[in-house]
Every structure is written in structure tokens, then in C-alpha cells.
Design an enzyme around this catalytic site. Sequence first.
Site, PDB file in Angstrom:
ATOM      1  N   LYS A  84      35.300  52.826  24.312  1.00 38.99           N
ATOM      2  CA  LYS A  84      36.290  52.313  25.269  1.00 38.99           C
ATOM      3  C   LYS A  84      36.455  50.804  25.156  1.00 38.99           C
ATOM      4  O   LYS A  84      37.576  50.280  25.076  1.00 38.99           O
ATOM      5  CB  LYS A  84      35.863  52.681  26.688  1.00 38.99           C
ATOM      6  CG  LYS A  84      36.617  51.956  27.807  1.00 38.99           C
ATOM      7  CD  LYS A  84      36.035  52.292  29.158  1.00 38.99           C
ATOM      8  CE  LYS A  84      36.795  51.568  30.269  1.00 38.99           C
ATOM      9  NZ  LYS A  84      36.197  50.266  30.606  1.00 38.99           N
ATOM     10  N   ASN A  85      35.330  50.078  25.156  1.00 39.00           N
ATOM     11  CA  ASN A  85      35.424  48.617  25.190  1.00 39.00           C
ATOM     12  C   ASN A  85      36.023  48.054  23.904  1.00 39.00           C
ATOM     13  O   ASN A  85      36.708  47.025  23.933  1.00 39.00           O
ATOM     14  CB  ASN A  85      34.042  48.008  25.446  1.00 39.00           C
ATOM     15  CG  ASN A  85      33.555  48.275  26.865  1.00 39.00           C
ATOM     16  OD1 ASN A  85      34.352  48.599  27.744  1.00 39.00           O
ATOM     17  ND2 ASN A  85      32.260  48.168  27.090  1.00 39.00           N
TER      18      ASN A  85
ATOM     19  N   ARG B 246      41.755  46.024  34.227  1.00 39.72           N
ATOM     20  CA  ARG B 246      41.183  44.716  33.877  1.00 39.72           C
ATOM     21  C   ARG B 246      41.385  44.375  32.404  1.00 39.72           C
ATOM     22  O   ARG B 246      41.598  43.231  32.035  1.00 39.72           O
ATOM     23  CB  ARG B 246      39.693  44.690  34.224  1.00 39.72           C
ATOM     24  CG  ARG B 246      39.106  43.305  34.053  1.00 39.72           C
ATOM     25  CD  ARG B 246      37.712  43.180  34.598  1.00 39.72           C
ATOM     26  NE  ARG B 246      37.321  41.789  34.547  1.00 39.72           N
ATOM     27  CZ  ARG B 246      37.622  40.881  35.463  1.00 39.72           C
ATOM     28  NH1 ARG B 246      38.316  41.241  36.515  1.00 39.72           N
ATOM     29  NH2 ARG B 246      37.249  39.629  35.331  1.00 39.72           N
TER      30      ARG B 246
ATOM     31  N   ASP C 178      36.434  47.724  37.943  1.00 40.18           N
ATOM     32  CA  ASP C 178      35.265  48.141  38.712  1.00 40.18           C
ATOM     33  C   ASP C 178      34.919  47.149  39.807  1.00 40.18           C
ATOM     34  O   ASP C 178      35.088  45.945  39.647  1.00 40.18           O
ATOM     35  CB  ASP C 178      34.043  48.253  37.791  1.00 40.18           C
ATOM     36  CG  ASP C 178      34.107  49.485  36.909  1.00 40.18           C
ATOM     37  OD1 ASP C 178      34.733  50.465  37.341  1.00 40.18           O
ATOM     38  OD2 ASP C 178      33.540  49.451  35.814  1.00 40.18           O
TER      39      ASP C 178
ATOM     40  N   MET D 216      23.533  40.315  35.063  1.00 39.95           N
ATOM     41  CA  MET D 216      24.897  39.863  34.743  1.00 39.95           C
ATOM     42  C   MET D 216      25.932  40.203  35.810  1.00 39.95           C
ATOM     43  O   MET D 216      26.991  39.590  35.853  1.00 39.95           O
ATOM     44  CB  MET D 216      25.308  40.434  33.384  1.00 39.95           C
ATOM     45  CG  MET D 216      24.422  39.905  32.244  1.00 39.95           C
ATOM     46  SD  MET D 216      24.694  40.691  30.652  1.00 39.95           S
ATOM     47  CE  MET D 216      26.317  40.089  30.227  1.00 39.95           C
TER      48      MET D 216
END
Length: 437
Positions: free
Chosen positions: A22-23, A97, A121, A343
Site C-alpha cells: 500500500k505505502n 492522506r 488515520d 513516532m
Amino acid sequence: MGTFQIEGGHQLKGEITPQGAKNEALQILCAVLLTPEEVIISNIPDIRDVNKLIEILRNLGVKIKKLGKGEYSFKSDELKLEYLESERFKKEGSGLRGSIMIVGPLLARFGKGYIPRPGGDKIGRRRLDTHFEGFINLGAEFRYNKEERFYGVEAPEGLTGTYMLLDEASVTGTANIVMAAVLAKGTTTIYNAACEPYLQQLCKMLNSMGAKIEGVGSNLLTIEGVTEMVGCTHRILPDMIEIGSWIGLAAMTKSEITIKNVSWDNLGLIPNTFRKLGITLEQVGDDIYIPAHNNGYQIESYIDGSFMTIADAPWPGFTPDLLSIVLVVATQARGEVMVHQKMFESRLFFVDKLIDMGAKIILCDPHRATIIGHDFKSTLKATTMVSPDIRAGISLLIAALSAKGTSIIHNIEQIDRGYENIDERLRAIGAKITRME
């Protein structure tokens, strides 16, 4: 909202093949905007977030053809830039996003790029400063319409290469800046660049399109600007987050599972991190074989006897997207572990649902949780819950598959954002899962 009904407590068995990453897909798809020539991309996952981005590209005027399962052709020779200032784009762009990464290519090629403040998210603050500071360093002017929450950058005279030290090793920020810099005049040097495999894949694709990027795989990228980019063919890596999810699923359900074609060379610390939890996994060619853990699994301790801490970090550290999987897997281990989410500050807040299921978890603060494993001496209890985001959603699904009884998970659209046909693929290896609209 869609709902999953899960009958837990069953061992699974069989093979499962990870989807495309996905990323990586979100970055690669934006890169098609850099050239008027045809770009062919394969292994694109059929998931909500990626399909939303494909629809945004189509509305922007990209000519898109589906060539086969997961394979598409893109041609950006007649773009409709007026779409960027439309009400439709403000609605569609704010819901994804990843749409922020269209700004860099558009800025590089057309001298302007706009984006509504994107969503995604609810996992804490995720700043966009790195993106826009990078564009400003390249010579763009920043615009912000506070009333409409709309960002823009403009460089009518084009971009100029420069040296920049990023304030954070943002993956999407680095990707966006790299895509802008490939068409800038002169040389751009980016220090503290992200170096995840997905970013490496983007750089390799851009180089095949005519870019001149050196230092790929390191945190120091040097980009010599070119005047034009050409078409290419690119294949997306298997999704490392999904691979980690299936490792966790196998351990929690004591299942014998083979994960096919995982691209071992791009998994980094993921296999060894799960081994620290006591999970046995073997490399068989390019597959991962996980035997049934009928005797459970023992969390390792440090050499001095202190209990294990597993923390996320920028690549090549352990990816933050898998910490929720580590956390849920630890609930049935022998021993204790602290999970430290450095993070993002709100990604551990789903643990209250695991506690409701009987897990022994102490949430120390927004970043740290201590888990005391049950060693399968007591199973998690089935319950009804809501998926707050993609990664928490898959963790709750794994918990439900291991639990005694029937669980209900609402808002499964969050899971669908990142996992392709997950219910069908899990049923194929024996899971009792039903999708209810």
C-alpha cells in the site's frame, strides 16, 4: 458501517500471498504525473486508499486502463489542472492522506500544486511541514487558505536544486520532495532522507524514467535535475506490513502457515523482531514458513536478564505499522514485553479493547504499553468492538480469530483501506469470518 463476524478459536492452515505494498503504491501512482508518456504499474493492491488515489488521478485527467488483476496503464498527457481548485477535489483529496504526494510531481512539471488538508488515520499529529519546507527550499512560494484549509505551492519560473537537511525522515515528505527535485534546475541534496524500501522503489522507478538519483537506500540522496521524464514499467513490492500481520496471525492462532513470495531482502528487522517474541519462522526460498506453535512461544530477555522492549524507528529500524501486531501477539506469549511507540502518540489507544477481551496490558502513557503474556493458559474473550484505524483494526481481527466465542468488529472500512479482500483470503486458510453490510 460494514461489520465482520468472527468465530474464534480455530487453527488455520495453508498458504497466503501478500498483496502489493500500500505505502509504495501511493507514492508510485503519484509519480505517473511526472511524464506525458505511458507508465505501466503491476501488483497494485485493490484496497480503498489506493482506489481513491486512482480515482483522483482519473478526475485530474490521467488516462487509466486496467490491463489485468493489479496491473494498470497510466498516461498523463492531457491533465485537467482546474480540477485541483474544484470543490470536488477539496472533498476527495481531504479524505486520503496519500493525496499529498501529487503536489511534488505537479509542482515540478506545471509550476503549481494544491491540496486540501488531508485526513487519514487518527493516530496522532502527522505534520506536513517537511513536505512544504522542502518545496520552499526548491524555490516555490507557499500558499495557505485558512478558511478552506487548502494548501498550495507555486513556482512559475520552475524549481532550483539546493541542499536541504530534513527536520524528520518523513517517508511521504522525502518522496514528495524527490519527485519535485527530479525536474529542478541543478543539483538537489537531501540529508536525513527516509530510506524505506518503498522510497527506494520510487527512486528506482524515477531513475528508469530518466531521473538521476544517487544514494538510493541511504539517508543522503543527490538528485541531478533533468528536463523531462519518460514512461516506464514498474512492479510493486509485496506489502511488508501484511507479511508481519500474517506472522502474528499464525502465532496467535497456533496455525501452520506459509507466506508466499515475501521479498526477504526487503523485510529488514521484521523477521528477527518476531523471533524475539519466540515465534519460529523459517526462510524457504522466498517464502516464510511458520509452524503451528502448539506449545506457545517465549519472549526473549536481554543479556542482563531485563525484559524485552520493542520500539519503532525510521528504517532500517522496526516499522511503526507493525507495533500493534507485536502488542497483540505478546498477549499470549510466555513472559513480558514493553512496546514503545515513539513516532505516533495515539496509536496504542486501542489496547482498552484488548483489555476488555482479557489481555494483561498496562498502558504506561500514550507511547508505551507493558504486556504480560497469558501463555495460552487463558484465552481472550470474544467481544464487540470498533476498528479505529487500519493497523489497530487488523490487530483486533487477529485477537478475535484467537479468542473463544464470536466477536463483532464494526467500521471494517478502516481494515479495507489497507487489506485486500481480507475476509475471502482468510476463509481460504480456514478462518470463520463473515462480512455483514
